[in-house]
Design an enzyme around this catalytic site. Structure first.
Site, PDB file in Angstrom:
ATOM      1  N   ARG A 224       0.839  -1.214   0.000  1.00  0.00           N
ATOM      2  CA  ARG A 224       0.000   0.000   0.000  1.00  0.00           C
ATOM      3  C   ARG A 224       0.863   1.248   0.000  1.00  0.00           C
ATOM      4  NH1 ARG A 224      -2.455  -2.284   4.857  1.00  0.00           N
ATOM      5  NH2 ARG A 224      -3.995  -3.809   4.192  1.00  0.00           N
TER       6      ARG A 224
ATOM      7  N   ARG B  34       4.903 -28.345   6.694  1.00  0.00           N
ATOM      8  CA  ARG B  34       5.765 -27.695   7.677  1.00  0.00           C
ATOM      9  C   ARG B  34       5.075 -27.808   9.025  1.00  0.00           C
ATOM     10  NH1 ARG B  34      10.714 -26.951   6.331  1.00  0.00           N
ATOM     11  NH2 ARG B  34      10.977 -25.049   7.588  1.00  0.00           N
TER      12      ARG B  34
ATOM     13  N   ARG C  59       8.950 -15.562  14.212  1.00  0.00           N
ATOM     14  CA  ARG C  59       8.198 -14.465  14.819  1.00  0.00           C
ATOM     15  C   ARG C  59       7.968 -14.732  16.300  1.00  0.00           C
ATOM     16  NH1 ARG C  59       2.132 -15.414  12.077  1.00  0.00           N
ATOM     17  NH2 ARG C  59       2.005 -17.616  12.576  1.00  0.00           N
TER      18      ARG C  59
ATOM     19  N   GLU D  87       8.397 -18.639  17.645  1.00  0.00           N
ATOM     20  CA  GLU D  87       7.910 -19.648  16.691  1.00  0.00           C
ATOM     21  C   GLU D  87       9.028 -20.094  15.751  1.00  0.00           C
ATOM     22  OE1 GLU D  87       4.097 -18.544  15.094  1.00  0.00           O
ATOM     23  OE2 GLU D  87       4.554 -19.488  13.178  1.00  0.00           O
TER      24      GLU D  87
ATOM     25  N   TYR E  25      -3.838 -24.746   2.202  1.00  0.00           N
ATOM     26  CA  TYR E  25      -3.875 -23.760   3.283  1.00  0.00           C
ATOM     27  C   TYR E  25      -5.233 -23.063   3.218  1.00  0.00           C
ATOM     28  CZ  TYR E  25      -3.306 -20.030   6.456  1.00  0.00           C
ATOM     29  OH  TYR E  25      -3.531 -19.206   7.522  1.00  0.00           O
TER      30      TYR E  25
ATOM     31  N   ASP F 183      -7.792 -20.321   5.353  1.00  0.00           N
ATOM     32  CA  ASP F 183      -8.121 -19.486   6.498  1.00  0.00           C
ATOM     33  C   ASP F 183      -9.427 -19.986   7.105  1.00  0.00           C
ATOM     34  OD1 ASP F 183      -6.058 -17.640   6.906  1.00  0.00           O
ATOM     35  OD2 ASP F 183      -6.716 -16.397   5.230  1.00  0.00           O
TER      36      ASP F 183
HETATM   37  P1  FAD Z   1      -8.074 -28.719  11.713  1.00  0.00           P
HETATM   38  O1  FAD Z   1      -8.292 -27.556  12.602  1.00  0.00           O
HETATM   39  O2  FAD Z   1      -6.682 -29.202  11.531  1.00  0.00           O
HETATM   40  O3  FAD Z   1      -8.966 -29.934  12.244  1.00  0.00           O
HETATM   41  C1  FAD Z   1      -8.793 -31.271  11.801  1.00  0.00           C
HETATM   42  C2  FAD Z   1      -8.933 -32.191  13.009  1.00  0.00           C
HETATM   43  O4  FAD Z   1      -8.994 -33.555  12.562  1.00  0.00           O
HETATM   44  C3  FAD Z   1      -7.772 -32.114  13.976  1.00  0.00           C
HETATM   45  O5  FAD Z   1      -8.199 -31.667  15.254  1.00  0.00           O
HETATM   46  C4  FAD Z   1      -7.241 -33.561  14.039  1.00  0.00           C
HETATM   47  O6  FAD Z   1      -6.839 -33.941  15.343  1.00  0.00           O
HETATM   48  C5  FAD Z   1      -8.452 -34.364  13.579  1.00  0.00           C
HETATM   49  N1  FAD Z   1      -8.139 -35.687  13.008  1.00  0.00           N
HETATM   50  C6  FAD Z   1      -7.271 -35.960  11.995  1.00  0.00           C
HETATM   51  N2  FAD Z   1      -7.269 -37.288  11.726  1.00  0.00           N
HETATM   52  C7  FAD Z   1      -8.174 -37.877  12.560  1.00  0.00           C
HETATM   53  C8  FAD Z   1      -8.630 -39.221  12.758  1.00  0.00           C
HETATM   54  N3  FAD Z   1      -8.200 -40.269  12.031  1.00  0.00           N
HETATM   55  N4  FAD Z   1      -9.560 -39.469  13.732  1.00  0.00           N
HETATM   56  C9  FAD Z   1     -10.040 -38.433  14.486  1.00  0.00           C
HETATM   57  N5  FAD Z   1      -9.633 -37.146  14.334  1.00  0.00           N
HETATM   58  C10 FAD Z   1      -8.714 -36.871  13.386  1.00  0.00           C
HETATM   59  N6  FAD Z   1      -6.814 -18.887   9.775  1.00  0.00           N
HETATM   60  C11 FAD Z   1      -7.334 -17.646   9.870  1.00  0.00           C
HETATM   61  O7  FAD Z   1      -8.449 -17.398   9.376  1.00  0.00           O
HETATM   62  N7  FAD Z   1      -6.682 -16.645  10.537  1.00  0.00           N
HETATM   63  C12 FAD Z   1      -5.463 -16.831  11.113  1.00  0.00           C
HETATM   64  O8  FAD Z   1      -4.900 -15.906  11.713  1.00  0.00           O
HETATM   65  C13 FAD Z   1      -4.887 -18.120  11.019  1.00  0.00           C
HETATM   66  N8  FAD Z   1      -3.681 -18.354  11.566  1.00  0.00           N
HETATM   67  C14 FAD Z   1      -3.121 -19.578  11.427  1.00  0.00           C
HETATM   68  C15 FAD Z   1      -1.872 -19.775  11.996  1.00  0.00           C
HETATM   69  C16 FAD Z   1      -1.250 -20.988  11.884  1.00  0.00           C
HETATM   70  C17 FAD Z   1       0.091 -21.194  12.513  1.00  0.00           C
HETATM   71  C18 FAD Z   1      -1.874 -22.028  11.122  1.00  0.00           C
HETATM   72  C19 FAD Z   1      -1.177 -23.331  10.891  1.00  0.00           C
HETATM   73  C20 FAD Z   1      -3.136 -21.852  10.588  1.00  0.00           C
HETATM   74  C21 FAD Z   1      -3.776 -20.618  10.724  1.00  0.00           C
HETATM   75  N9  FAD Z   1      -5.051 -20.392  10.225  1.00  0.00           N
HETATM   76  C22 FAD Z   1      -5.605 -19.148  10.323  1.00  0.00           C
HETATM   77  C23 FAD Z   1      -5.814 -21.470   9.537  1.00  0.00           C
HETATM   78  C24 FAD Z   1      -6.727 -22.308  10.488  1.00  0.00           C
HETATM   79  O9  FAD Z   1      -5.935 -22.959  11.455  1.00  0.00           O
HETATM   80  C25 FAD Z   1      -7.516 -23.315   9.639  1.00  0.00           C
HETATM   81  O10 FAD Z   1      -8.364 -22.602   8.768  1.00  0.00           O
HETATM   82  C26 FAD Z   1      -8.406 -24.284  10.418  1.00  0.00           C
HETATM   83  O11 FAD Z   1      -7.737 -24.876  11.472  1.00  0.00           O
HETATM   84  C27 FAD Z   1      -8.937 -25.358   9.482  1.00  0.00           C
HETATM   85  O12 FAD Z   1      -9.845 -26.180  10.173  1.00  0.00           O
HETATM   86  P2  FAD Z   1     -10.026 -27.721   9.793  1.00  0.00           P
HETATM   87  O13 FAD Z   1     -11.171 -28.204  10.607  1.00  0.00           O
HETATM   88  O14 FAD Z   1     -10.078 -27.901   8.325  1.00  0.00           O
HETATM   89  O15 FAD Z   1      -8.661 -28.418  10.262  1.00  0.00           O
HETATM   90  N1  UDP Z   2       6.396 -13.246   4.523  1.00  0.00           N
HETATM   91  C1  UDP Z   2       7.688 -12.758   4.576  1.00  0.00           C
HETATM   92  N2  UDP Z   2       8.001 -11.831   5.538  1.00  0.00           N
HETATM   93  C2  UDP Z   2       7.100 -11.400   6.442  1.00  0.00           C
HETATM   94  C3  UDP Z   2       5.783 -11.896   6.383  1.00  0.00           C
HETATM   95  C4  UDP Z   2       5.463 -12.828   5.407  1.00  0.00           C
HETATM   96  O1  UDP Z   2       8.533 -13.156   3.795  1.00  0.00           O
HETATM   97  O2  UDP Z   2       7.465 -10.571   7.305  1.00  0.00           O
HETATM   98  C5  UDP Z   2       6.080 -14.261   3.474  1.00  0.00           C
HETATM   99  C6  UDP Z   2       6.185 -15.693   4.003  1.00  0.00           C
HETATM  100  O3  UDP Z   2       6.723 -16.518   2.974  1.00  0.00           O
HETATM  101  C7  UDP Z   2       4.756 -16.075   4.301  1.00  0.00           C
HETATM  102  C8  UDP Z   2       4.007 -15.309   3.195  1.00  0.00           C
HETATM  103  O4  UDP Z   2       4.747 -14.084   3.026  1.00  0.00           O
HETATM  104  O5  UDP Z   2       4.537 -17.467   4.238  1.00  0.00           O
HETATM  105  C9  UDP Z   2       2.555 -15.008   3.502  1.00  0.00           C
HETATM  106  O6  UDP Z   2       2.490 -14.219   4.676  1.00  0.00           O
HETATM  107  P1  UDP Z   2       1.371 -14.446   5.764  1.00  0.00           P
HETATM  108  O7  UDP Z   2       1.455 -13.388   6.793  1.00  0.00           O
HETATM  109  O8  UDP Z   2       0.076 -14.685   5.058  1.00  0.00           O
HETATM  110  O9  UDP Z   2       1.936 -15.735   6.485  1.00  0.00           O
HETATM  111  P2  UDP Z   2       1.383 -17.160   6.853  1.00  0.00           P
HETATM  112  O10 UDP Z   2      -0.095 -17.053   7.042  1.00  0.00           O
HETATM  113  O11 UDP Z   2       1.834 -18.014   5.708  1.00  0.00           O
HETATM  114  O12 UDP Z   2       2.121 -17.452   8.130  1.00  0.00           O
END
Ligand code: FAD
Ligand code: UDP
Length: 385
Positions: free
Chosen positions: A176, A248, A278, A299, A347, A349
């Protein structure tokens, strides 16, 4: 006609589809291997009183009005506008790339138009169709900003050279030329007052839903149900017969301090020689609360091993070829639908997760109404990048 469903996974995907089916009069049994609901969105109050996002920071943001309405049916969403800071060579900047960051980084005092022209002059115009993350970065902002903010962070986050990552990973970050430092562009943003766990518990709180925690569901139980919705890993369903899909995983070094540790919810560390990506300070996700102590997570990202929690699907060329084999097998299955971030190896949200779970429930409703088989997928797991 009422049918029996097994839902594998009690994250947002499983909970939302379970609720929709239960409201239609079906009998629903939900299983999760974990001892809690909410999957990776699980939050709990720590002994300090701070609400901790146990599997990493989760901010709810969406442009889907129906999803915003849906989540607010099950819990109060507090106003929250997410901002991120980044430390580069000992100096703190306001992410994402915006007018303030550009002026701070280059020691300039540009107006929005000047900043835009300046960044344009830095951008590598020879890259017409960016394919890799690096192409996208150089095309987008030029060498200096790319090296400072993206190259190191991305190598740590993904464990590969940014030349090997698709351009789309970076395409989701805004650029931006105003001082707006809101991390997301979406009109609706918030954090649940009582945490995500309470919301998911409320979604699952229906007389036709039974929940079994600390219980792994296996394919041998499938014949007990008319249909199964599988939100676990797609490769696990097929006993990894084409190998394990790459993810990952994250390690969190949890620390408790007095007062305020960093003054903001998320501080990115973009330099390659800082081992963590972070630091999250959880109490800043609830600015309406006040706590004397504070909980932080340093992390670290690494390749997911067999016994680790899968976080980010890698989806490079090799994984996509493997995924294709699993998707072909899955399409030939009967009485099972694959859903969610693990079931479709993408991936997602939270808002997209809820949107897709609602759409899948609708699709299932239609198929049952028409007397046709319920499809294995309601999205194309091979689409996108
Ligand atoms: P999951 O939450 O993974 O649920 C799947 C479940 O299935 C798990 O609890 C697992 O234990 C269970 N399971 C698997 N196999 C079996 C089996 N055989 N028997 C019984 N249970 C089982 N989204 C956002 O909108 N905003 C954010 O800021 C954001 N931050 C994130 C940060 C991180 C570090 C990560 C990794 C993700 C982030 N997300 C964020 C994404 C968010 O976590 C996902 O959208 C959400 O968890 C997806 O839900 P799900 O139900 O598909 O999967
Ligand atoms: N990223 C980066 N520097 C930062 C923030 C993000 O290089 O300070 C890159 C990184 O590869 C990340 C991607 O931009 O996976 C998307 O950023 P986002 O904040 O959406 O991260 P994520 O949800 O993947 O953790």
């Amino acid at each position: 006609m009422s049918r029996s469903f097994a839902i594998v996974g009690a994250g947002f995907s499983g909970a939302v589809v379970a609720r929709e089916l239960a409201e239609d009069g079906h009998r629903v049994t939900v299983f999760d291997t974990r001892s809690h609901v909410a999957g990776n969105c699980f939050t709990e109050r720590d002994s300090t009183g701070v609400m901790v996002h146990v599997y990493g920071p989760h901010i709810f943001h969406t442009a889907h009005e129906h999803v915003w309405d849906y989540i607010r049916r099950f819990g109060e969403m507090m106003p929250y506008r997410h901002t991120v800071r980044a430390t580069v060579k000992g100096k703190v900047y306001r992410m994402p790339l915006n007018l303030t960051l550009i002026n701070d980084f280059f020691g300039t005092n540009f107006t929005p138009e000047e900043a835009e022209a300046f960044v344009k002059s830095k951008a590598d115009q020879t890259i017409t169709t960016p394919v890799s993350f690096e192409d996208q970065g150089l095309r987008f902002v030029g060498r200096e900003l790319y090296d400072a903010f993206f190259a190191g962070y991305t190598s740590k986050q993904w464990g590969v050279d940014p030349k090997e990552l698709p351009a789309s990973v970076l395409a989701r970050l805004p650029l931006r030329f105003t001082a707006d430092d809101s991390y997301f562009n979406h009109p609706y943003q918030g954090i649940p007052r009582d945490g995500y766990t309470t919301i998911v518990e409320n979604i699952l709180d229906h007389p036709s839903i039974e929940v079994y925690l600390s219980t792994r569901f296996s394919r041998s139980q499938m014949s007990d149900y008319d249909h199964v919705v599988w939100t676990g890993p797609i490769d696990a369903y097929f006993d990894f017969e084409h190998g394990r899909l790459g993810y990952r995983t994250l390690d969190f070094d949890k620390q408790v301090h007095d007062g305020d540790y960093q003054g903001c919810p998320v501080m990115n560390y973009c330099d390659a020689d800082v081992p963590y990506t972070r630091i999250t300070e959880h109490k800043h996700f609830a600015p309406w609360e006040s706590h004397d102590k504070t909980v932080t997570y340093h992390e670290y990202s690494r390749l997911c091993g067999e016994n680790d929690v899968p976080y980010y699907p890698i989806r490079l060329v090799e994984e996509k070829e493997q995924l294709l084999r699993y998707v072909e097998r899955a399409r030939a299955e009967r009485n099972v639908t694959f859903l969610g971030r693990l079931g479709t190896y993408r991936y997602l949200d939270m808002d997209v997760t809820i949107h897709e779970a609602l759409a899948a429930a609708n699709g299932m409703r239609e198929a049952m109404g028409a007397g046709t088989p319920i499809p294995s997928f309601f999205v194309d797991p091979l689409g996108g990048s």
